[in-house]
Design an enzyme around this catalytic site. Structure first.
Site, PDB file in Angstrom:
ATOM      1  N   LYS A   1       0.922  -0.855   0.329  1.00 55.55           N
ATOM      2  CA  LYS A   1       0.238   0.216  -0.132  1.00 55.55           C
ATOM      3  C   LYS A   1       1.439   1.470   0.260  1.00 55.55           C
ATOM      4  O   LYS A   1       0.636   1.945  -0.656  1.00 55.55           O
ATOM      5  CB  LYS A   1      -0.920  -0.343   1.290  1.00 55.55           C
ATOM      6  CG  LYS A   1      -2.302   1.173   1.627  1.00 55.55           C
ATOM      7  CD  LYS A   1      -3.411   0.983   2.170  1.00 55.55           C
ATOM      8  CE  LYS A   1      -3.318   2.290   3.070  1.00 55.55           C
ATOM      9  NZ  LYS A   1      -4.266   1.908   4.003  1.00 55.55           N
TER      10      LYS A   1
ATOM     11  N   GLU B   1      10.839  -4.487   4.563  1.00 57.24           N
ATOM     12  CA  GLU B   1      10.663  -5.591   3.651  1.00 57.24           C
ATOM     13  C   GLU B   1      10.331  -6.400   2.166  1.00 57.24           C
ATOM     14  O   GLU B   1      10.948  -7.033   1.482  1.00 57.24           O
ATOM     15  CB  GLU B   1      10.155  -6.756   4.856  1.00 57.24           C
ATOM     16  CG  GLU B   1      10.171  -6.653   6.186  1.00 57.24           C
ATOM     17  CD  GLU B   1       9.452  -5.915   7.059  1.00 57.24           C
ATOM     18  OE1 GLU B   1       8.871  -4.486   6.746  1.00 57.24           O
ATOM     19  OE2 GLU B   1       9.316  -6.613   7.934  1.00 57.24           O
TER      20      GLU B   1
ATOM     21  N   GLY C   1      -4.459  -2.122   5.127  1.00 57.06           N
ATOM     22  CA  GLY C   1      -4.062  -3.038   4.536  1.00 57.06           C
ATOM     23  C   GLY C   1      -4.617  -4.535   4.739  1.00 57.06           C
ATOM     24  O   GLY C   1      -4.045  -5.122   4.276  1.00 57.06           O
ATOM     25  N   ARG C   2      -5.088  -5.080   5.932  1.00 59.15           N
ATOM     26  CA  ARG C   2      -5.609  -5.778   6.633  1.00 59.15           C
ATOM     27  C   ARG C   2      -6.959  -6.532   6.101  1.00 59.15           C
ATOM     28  O   ARG C   2      -7.809  -7.410   6.420  1.00 59.15           O
ATOM     29  CB  ARG C   2      -5.707  -6.123   8.211  1.00 59.15           C
ATOM     30  CG  ARG C   2      -6.415  -4.800   8.711  1.00 59.15           C
ATOM     31  CD  ARG C   2      -5.681  -5.145  10.421  1.00 59.15           C
ATOM     32  NE  ARG C   2      -6.468  -3.395  11.282  1.00 59.15           N
ATOM     33  CZ  ARG C   2      -5.738  -2.843  10.936  1.00 59.15           C
ATOM     34  NH1 ARG C   2      -4.073  -2.469  10.562  1.00 59.15           N
ATOM     35  NH2 ARG C   2      -5.842  -1.935  11.669  1.00 59.15           N
TER      36      ARG C   2
ATOM     37  N   GLU D   1      -3.709  -6.442  15.135  1.00 61.53           N
ATOM     38  CA  GLU D   1      -3.435  -5.346  14.507  1.00 61.53           C
ATOM     39  C   GLU D   1      -4.462  -4.180  15.227  1.00 61.53           C
ATOM     40  O   GLU D   1      -4.172  -3.533  15.026  1.00 61.53           O
ATOM     41  CB  GLU D   1      -3.199  -5.477  13.009  1.00 61.53           C
ATOM     42  CG  GLU D   1      -2.116  -4.685  12.755  1.00 61.53           C
ATOM     43  CD  GLU D   1      -1.554  -4.582  11.494  1.00 61.53           C
ATOM     44  OE1 GLU D   1      -2.365  -4.225  10.449  1.00 61.53           O
ATOM     45  OE2 GLU D   1      -0.647  -4.638  11.596  1.00 61.53           O
TER      46      GLU D   1
ATOM     47  N   HIS E   1      -2.919 -33.500  18.164  1.00 56.34           N
ATOM     48  CA  HIS E   1      -1.741 -34.084  18.259  1.00 56.34           C
ATOM     49  C   HIS E   1      -0.758 -33.585  18.286  1.00 56.34           C
ATOM     50  O   HIS E   1       0.340 -33.716  18.747  1.00 56.34           O
ATOM     51  CB  HIS E   1      -1.714 -35.224  17.309  1.00 56.34           C
ATOM     52  CG  HIS E   1      -2.398 -36.166  17.236  1.00 56.34           C
ATOM     53  ND1 HIS E   1      -3.053 -37.432  17.933  1.00 56.34           N
ATOM     54  CD2 HIS E   1      -3.500 -36.110  16.235  1.00 56.34           C
ATOM     55  CE1 HIS E   1      -3.831 -38.052  17.002  1.00 56.34           C
ATOM     56  NE2 HIS E   1      -4.410 -37.128  16.417  1.00 56.34           N
TER      57      HIS E   1
ATOM     58  N   LYS F   1       9.901  -0.873  13.959  1.00 59.43           N
ATOM     59  CA  LYS F   1      10.361   0.047  12.844  1.00 59.43           C
ATOM     60  C   LYS F   1      11.876   0.736  12.893  1.00 59.43           C
ATOM     61  O   LYS F   1      12.538   0.680  12.007  1.00 59.43           O
ATOM     62  CB  LYS F   1       9.331  -0.169  11.665  1.00 59.43           C
ATOM     63  CG  LYS F   1       8.113  -0.815  11.004  1.00 59.43           C
ATOM     64  CD  LYS F   1       7.647   0.226  10.762  1.00 59.43           C
ATOM     65  CE  LYS F   1       6.163  -0.705   9.897  1.00 59.43           C
ATOM     66  NZ  LYS F   1       4.903  -0.341   9.429  1.00 59.43           N
TER      67      LYS F   1
HETATM   68  O1  F6P Z   1       2.995  -2.995   9.548  1.00 52.96           O
HETATM   69  C1  F6P Z   1       2.603  -2.807   9.795  1.00 52.96           C
HETATM   70  C2  F6P Z   1       1.607  -2.787   8.654  1.00 52.96           C
HETATM   71  O2  F6P Z   1       1.240  -1.506   8.159  1.00 52.96           O
HETATM   72  C3  F6P Z   1       0.094  -3.437   8.277  1.00 52.96           C
HETATM   73  O3  F6P Z   1      -0.904  -2.995   8.755  1.00 52.96           O
HETATM   74  C4  F6P Z   1      -0.362  -3.637   6.671  1.00 52.96           C
HETATM   75  O4  F6P Z   1      -0.828  -4.170   6.385  1.00 52.96           O
HETATM   76  C5  F6P Z   1       1.183  -3.867   6.442  1.00 52.96           C
HETATM   77  O5  F6P Z   1       2.281  -3.440   7.262  1.00 52.96           O
HETATM   78  C6  F6P Z   1       2.261  -4.063   5.130  1.00 52.96           C
HETATM   79  O6  F6P Z   1       2.132  -2.346   4.897  1.00 52.96           O
HETATM   80  P1  F6P Z   1       2.010  -1.897   3.166  1.00 52.96           P
HETATM   81  O7  F6P Z   1       1.314  -2.777   2.483  1.00 52.96           O
HETATM   82  O8  F6P Z   1       1.854   0.067   3.264  1.00 52.96           O
HETATM   83  O9  F6P Z   1       3.584  -2.699   2.588  1.00 52.96           O
END
Ligand code: F6P
Length: 550
Positions: free
Chosen positions: A209, A215, A267-268, A353, A384, A513
């Site tokens: 987003k 990452e 995002g979620r 979250e 199990h 972060k």
């Molecule tokens: O660090 C949390 C977060 O902002 C989430 O809410 C989101 O889904 C994820 O990181 C990824 O964010 P982006 O889509 O901006 O890479």
């Protein structure tokens, strides 16, 4: 009644029922039906064959408790807040944003934000996604080496968990290229995913987003390098899903392969739109539409059904009863559906979250514990592993079972029968337990006598009276998955409103972060700040020593 009076009455109610055995509630022969809800209800279900049944009768909730819980939802303003969300009001107050992911699954609907119709832009993007997905699936869009065989989605959190969970869930419907997901910044994830792929026939989707997530951007650079070694124009095999169109352009992805969305899609909550592109490519746009239709059907129900028959509201109220009134700190999500293996992880982000907060919307400390820890694994595997604690441990873990009445493998129907027998057995065992007399009989049969019999019997006692709910549905189809995901979204929303918190921000992820950014240079030998804590310094020393010696 004020909110605090209702909470007090619920506490009193908890005290009253604490010694009562759930199993005894079934002396009321009508209990199972009375403490269940069907969606979408028999007549509509006949049209779609998609009825789901949510049975919460194996809990200690009785009519008085339910009445109080419903009063709680009303007093907390769930209905008004729900209507404000659907109407495009900026209910995500700490970020000043509307919450309109529901518009993604109702593309023919009408929603205005600050007087502006948001739907034309949304429909245009959906049409472009469909066109692109058809081209990738049909060979109109090719890689340097020909038709696309594999799609790699690079994203994390909501830009990974939704499509990854849904792609696995809908595996029987895959008839497009294979889908893979790289999320972790650990290079092992990229290395292991790429090792069997052919860069010449791979499409890479960078899903972020913000298009700044460290990452995702690190993985995107790495994958672009991997592709550049074999493909003359790697950018031509990249697509992007983002709300930061300037950044996707800087990364070199052509605008026709960029699918944008607005800041009113959290995002979620984003699997329903561009972030779902990998799913759309895997199962095709028509089945993706079915997924959206399932979500939209749940929205319509959530908006219109009376609270006493409203599935997301009831699921939320059961959650509130267990976590905020009875004080159970965790809840287990236990899908008896191997293809829902990623659902617990998906729900961990969605629920934790969203509702893992300690400050109310107005900036006060919350008065009650907020979101419980959500965890789980598919059954029967969990049986199990950790069910020992669920049955005989000292903590009560409310369990949420999910299961399809029918599998996708008719030739393996006997497996499905066993699966069903197990899920039914678990909720019954949790509720009924096994008393000392039955335990003694078992120990006696095993040949124990005297003191040893007493000792052995104790270990075979199950306390029972452990609550669970079961969500049962005919089959895990795209539409059904849409219903399930939207159900949980609205459950989280409802719980958040009752707790008075903002379920749509996530400030709690920021500090880590920031610190990671400041610590990375230290790993490369940068000067350490004087105030660095001793533990972190020791861990850095360990890494440095290993580096020097290896
Ligand atoms: O660090 C949390 C977060 O902002 C989430 O809410 C989101 O889904 C994820 O990181 C990824 O964010 P982006 O889509 O901006 O890479």
């Amino acid at each position: 009644m004020t909110l605090s009076t209702i909470w007090d009455r619920l506490d009193a109610q908890a005290g009253r029922v604490s010694a009562r055995a759930i199993a005894t509630l079934f002396h009321d022969r009508n209990r199972a039906a009375a403490f269940s809800v069907r969606f979408p209800g028999p007549s509509a279900a006949a049209v779609h064959g998609e009825e789901m049944l949510f049975d919460f009768s194996k809990t200690n909730i009785d009519e008085d408790t339910l009445e109080l819980l419903i009063e709680l939802a009303i007093a907390a303003g769930v209905q008004a807040r729900r209507d404000a969300m659907f109407a495009g009001r900026r209910i995500n107050e700490t970020e000043g944003r509307a919450v309109l992911h529901t518009a993604l699954r109702n593309p023919e609907g009408k929603v205005a934000l600050d007087g502006q119709d948001v739907m034309p832009g949304l429909r245009e993007t959906l049409l472009r996604m469909r066109g692109f997905a058809r081209e990738v699936r049909g060979g109109g869009f090719v890689g340097q080496g020909g038709a696309i065989t594999d799609v790699v989605n690079i994203g994390i959190g909501g830009s990974d968990l939704g499509p990854a969970m849904a792609c696995l869930a809908l595996a029987p419907y895959h008839d497009g290229p294979r889908c893979h997901f790289i999320s972790n910044v650990d290079g092992a994830h990229a290395a292991d995913t790429l090792k069997d792929l052919d860069p010449e026939t791979t499409l890479v989707i960078v899903a972020s987003k913000t298009f700044t997530t460290i990452e995702t951007m690190t993985n995107a650079e790495t994958v672009r390098g991997w592709m550049a070694a074999r493909v003359s124009d790697p950018g031509a095999q990249f697509a992007a899903l983002s709300s930061a169109l300037d950044r996707t352009a800087d990364f070199g992805i052509a605008p026709e392969r960029v699918f944008g969305f607005e800041d009113w899609v959290g995002g979620r909550y984003s699997v329903w739109g561009p972030i779902g592109l990998s799913l759309m490519i895997a199962i095709g746009p028509e089945r993706f539409d079915d997924f959206l239709a399932g979500g939209a059907a749940m929205d319509a129900h959530f908006r219109s059904a009376p609270l006493r028959a409203n599935l997301p509201v009831l699921l939320a109220l059961v959650g509130i009863w267990h976590a905020q009134v009875l004080g159970h700190a965790t809840r287990a999500v236990l899908p008896y559906d191997q293809r829902l293996a990623r659902l617990p992880a998906y729900l961990q982000q969605l629920e934790m979250e969203s509702n893992g907060k300690s400050v109310t919307m107005s900036g006060q400390d919350v008065a009650r514990p907020t979101g419980p820890v959500v965890w789980g694994e598919p059954g029967t595997n969990g049986q199990h592993a950790f069910y020992q604690l669920i049955h005989q441990g000292t903590q009560v873990v409310p369990c949420e079972f999910l299961v399809a009445a029918k599998g996708h493998e008719p030739e393996l129907a006997h497996h499905h029968r066993l699966l069903l027998a197990n899920v039914l057995a678990q909720s019954k065992a949790l509720m009924e337990g096994r008393g000392i007399e039955a335990a003694r009989a078992i120990a006696e049969k095993a040949g124990f006598v005297g003191d040893e019999l007493d000792r052995q019997a104790r270990h075979r006692v199950f306390p029972g009276n452990r609550p669970s709910t079961t969500l049962i549905y005919p089959r895990l189809t795209p539409r059904m998955l849409g219903q399930i995901v939207a159900l949980y979204e609205h459950r989280v929303f409802t719980e958040g409103v009752i707790l008075g918190i903002n379920s749509f921000d996530q400030w709690g992820v920021e500090l880590g972060k920031e610190l990671a950014r400041s610590l990375e240079p230290l790993l490369a030998g940068g000067a350490r700040p004087e105030a660095l804590d001793g533990s972190t310094a020791q861990l850095l020393d360990f890494v440095a020593a290993v580096r020097l010696s290896v």
